[in-house]
Design an enzyme around this catalytic site. Structure first.
Site, PDB file in Angstrom:
ATOM      1  N   GLN A  41      45.138  33.155  53.168  1.00  0.00           N
ATOM      2  CA  GLN A  41      43.679  33.220  53.039  1.00  0.00           C
ATOM      3  C   GLN A  41      43.049  31.829  52.948  1.00  0.00           C
ATOM      4  O   GLN A  41      41.851  31.712  52.677  1.00  0.00           O
ATOM      5  CB  GLN A  41      43.304  34.025  51.789  1.00  0.00           C
ATOM      6  CG  GLN A  41      43.732  35.475  51.823  1.00  0.00           C
ATOM      7  CD  GLN A  41      43.003  36.270  52.883  1.00  0.00           C
ATOM      8  OE1 GLN A  41      41.853  36.024  53.196  1.00  0.00           O
ATOM      9  NE2 GLN A  41      43.694  37.248  53.449  1.00  0.00           N
ATOM     10  N   ASP A  65      50.036  33.320  44.266  1.00  0.00           N
ATOM     11  CA  ASP A  65      50.491  34.709  44.329  1.00  0.00           C
ATOM     12  C   ASP A  65      50.394  35.212  42.894  1.00  0.00           C
ATOM     13  O   ASP A  65      51.237  34.873  42.053  1.00  0.00           O
ATOM     14  CB  ASP A  65      51.928  34.782  44.838  1.00  0.00           C
ATOM     15  CG  ASP A  65      52.519  36.185  44.751  1.00  0.00           C
ATOM     16  OD1 ASP A  65      51.806  37.114  44.303  1.00  0.00           O
ATOM     17  OD2 ASP A  65      53.689  36.359  45.125  1.00  0.00           O
ATOM     18  N   TYR A 158      45.921  53.340  40.882  1.00  0.00           N
ATOM     19  CA  TYR A 158      44.858  52.356  40.665  1.00  0.00           C
ATOM     20  C   TYR A 158      44.213  52.564  39.291  1.00  0.00           C
ATOM     21  O   TYR A 158      44.012  51.599  38.539  1.00  0.00           O
ATOM     22  CB  TYR A 158      43.812  52.485  41.765  1.00  0.00           C
ATOM     23  CG  TYR A 158      42.654  51.517  41.641  1.00  0.00           C
ATOM     24  CD1 TYR A 158      42.808  50.181  41.985  1.00  0.00           C
ATOM     25  CD2 TYR A 158      41.413  51.940  41.187  1.00  0.00           C
ATOM     26  CE1 TYR A 158      41.763  49.286  41.877  1.00  0.00           C
ATOM     27  CE2 TYR A 158      40.352  51.052  41.075  1.00  0.00           C
ATOM     28  CZ  TYR A 158      40.526  49.736  41.422  1.00  0.00           C
ATOM     29  OH  TYR A 158      39.484  48.859  41.316  1.00  0.00           O
ATOM     30  N   LYS A 162      44.097  49.968  36.048  1.00  0.00           N
ATOM     31  CA  LYS A 162      42.850  49.468  35.456  1.00  0.00           C
ATOM     32  C   LYS A 162      42.694  49.889  33.992  1.00  0.00           C
ATOM     33  O   LYS A 162      42.109  49.145  33.200  1.00  0.00           O
ATOM     34  CB  LYS A 162      41.655  49.915  36.296  1.00  0.00           C
ATOM     35  CG  LYS A 162      41.629  49.271  37.681  1.00  0.00           C
ATOM     36  CD  LYS A 162      41.643  47.740  37.610  1.00  0.00           C
ATOM     37  CE  LYS A 162      41.553  47.081  38.964  1.00  0.00           C
ATOM     38  NZ  LYS A 162      41.545  45.612  38.894  1.00  0.00           N
ATOM     39  N   PRO A 188      33.426  47.104  37.829  1.00  0.00           N
ATOM     40  CA  PRO A 188      32.566  47.478  38.958  1.00  0.00           C
ATOM     41  C   PRO A 188      32.709  48.953  39.325  1.00  0.00           C
ATOM     42  O   PRO A 188      33.710  49.602  38.988  1.00  0.00           O
ATOM     43  CB  PRO A 188      33.077  46.594  40.104  1.00  0.00           C
ATOM     44  CG  PRO A 188      33.909  45.533  39.456  1.00  0.00           C
ATOM     45  CD  PRO A 188      34.465  46.155  38.220  1.00  0.00           C
ATOM     46  N   GLY A 189      31.701  49.439  40.041  1.00  0.00           N
ATOM     47  CA  GLY A 189      31.754  50.791  40.588  1.00  0.00           C
ATOM     48  C   GLY A 189      32.103  50.730  42.061  1.00  0.00           C
ATOM     49  O   GLY A 189      33.189  50.311  42.441  1.00  0.00           O
ATOM     50  N   VAL A 191      31.584  48.968  45.302  1.00  0.00           N
ATOM     51  CA  VAL A 191      31.107  47.698  45.848  1.00  0.00           C
ATOM     52  C   VAL A 191      31.339  47.704  47.364  1.00  0.00           C
ATOM     53  O   VAL A 191      32.386  48.136  47.845  1.00  0.00           O
ATOM     54  CB  VAL A 191      31.845  46.507  45.210  1.00  0.00           C
ATOM     55  CG1 VAL A 191      31.207  45.186  45.655  1.00  0.00           C
ATOM     56  CG2 VAL A 191      31.815  46.622  43.683  1.00  0.00           C
ATOM     57  N   GLY A 192      30.361  47.219  48.096  1.00  0.00           N
ATOM     58  CA  GLY A 192      30.447  47.215  49.553  1.00  0.00           C
ATOM     59  C   GLY A 192      31.356  46.121  50.074  1.00  0.00           C
ATOM     60  O   GLY A 192      30.900  45.163  50.699  1.00  0.00           O
TER      61      GLY A 192
END
Length: 262
Positions: A41, A65, A158, A162, A188-189, A191-192
């Site tokens: 990245q 990493d 997931y 969390k 967060p809920g 997110v786009g």
């Protein structure tokens, strides 16, 4: 006074998405930034470095990493050396998996816990070592989720990861309070970003709804009536990273536009 010294934040997963939004907001707040992400990245990460520099702050890309303790230790050392200190760690990096619970494999569990949970431990350990070495009262800010307070179907692994982040945040806050360090998390809920595009595609495979429909149906449950942006999340992180949050620790603050009420 030490308070006048430029502060430094390291943000993991900062080459794109929520991490990029957090990094840019902290730059606006006056922080110098370590943009930490996977080596592949780096090109995207360097773009974020340039965006931070355009805001008048210093920035460096740091390969990491997050699932490896040695990698995290090295990233923290590199960031502190190149930017002159470390005051805030944002444990933002994470992945999602969409899988019925009866189909979750051992490999999938090991992968999501390595990235979403082990990284929180390694990040806390590396950051506190550096905070203490530098003699600063640091702030650690972890990526939780609305799935940290409510388990969601098809997101069992997931959600489990969390919930773990929330628990680690609470225990670390208590253990590190005598040192003066704070530990909080943001939840967060919808997110786009690419993560929810992935979730939408995987749900499509499971329930057959057209691409985009699962996402839209979830967005329609948001009280404020719109999808979340990285900037929405970054505002909460900005608060936790600031001196306005000096007396806040061990908390997971939902930033979801009104989906869950905790």
């Amino acid at each position: 006074m030490a308070e006048n010294k430029t502060k430094v934040a390291l943000v993991t997963g900062a080459a794109q998405g929520i991490g990029r939004g957090i990094a840019l907001k902290l730059a606006e707040d006056g922080f110098d930034l370590a943009i930490a992400d996977l080596e592949p990245q780096q090109e995207k990460g360097q773009d974020v470095v340039q965006e931070v520099e355009a805001l008048g702050r210093k920035a460096v890309f740091v390969p990491i990493d997050v699932s490896g303790k040695d990698s995290f230790d090295q990233a923290v050392d590199t960031a502190a050396e190149q930017l002159g200190g470390l005051d805030v760690l944002v444990n933002n990096a994470g992945i999602a998996q969409v899988q019925p619970i009866l189909e979750v494999t051992q490999e999938e569990l090991e992968k999501i816990f390595a990235i979403n949970v082990h990284s929180i431990f390694f990040g806390i350990q590396a950051a506190v070592r550096k905070f203490d070495e530098l003699g600063v009262k640091g702030k650690i800010i972890n990526a939780a989720s609305i799935a940290a307070v409510k388990g969601f179907p098809i997101l069992s692994a997931y959600s489990a990861s969390k919930f773990a982040v929330r628990g680690i945040t609470q225990t670390a806050a208590q253990e590190l309070a005598p040192k003066g360090h704070t530990v909080n998390a943001y939840g967060p809920g919808i997110v786009g970003t690419g993560m929810w595009e992935l979730i939408d595609r995987e749900l499509h495979k499971i329930n057959g709804k057209p691409i985009g429909q699962n996402l839209q149906e979830n967005v329609e449950t948001i009280a404020l009536g719109r999808i979340e942006t990285p900037e929405d999340v970054a505002g909460v992180v900005s608060f936790f990273a600031s001196n306005r949050a000096d007396y806040v620790t061990g908390q997971t603050l939902l930033v979801d536009g009104g989906m869950l009420y905790n």
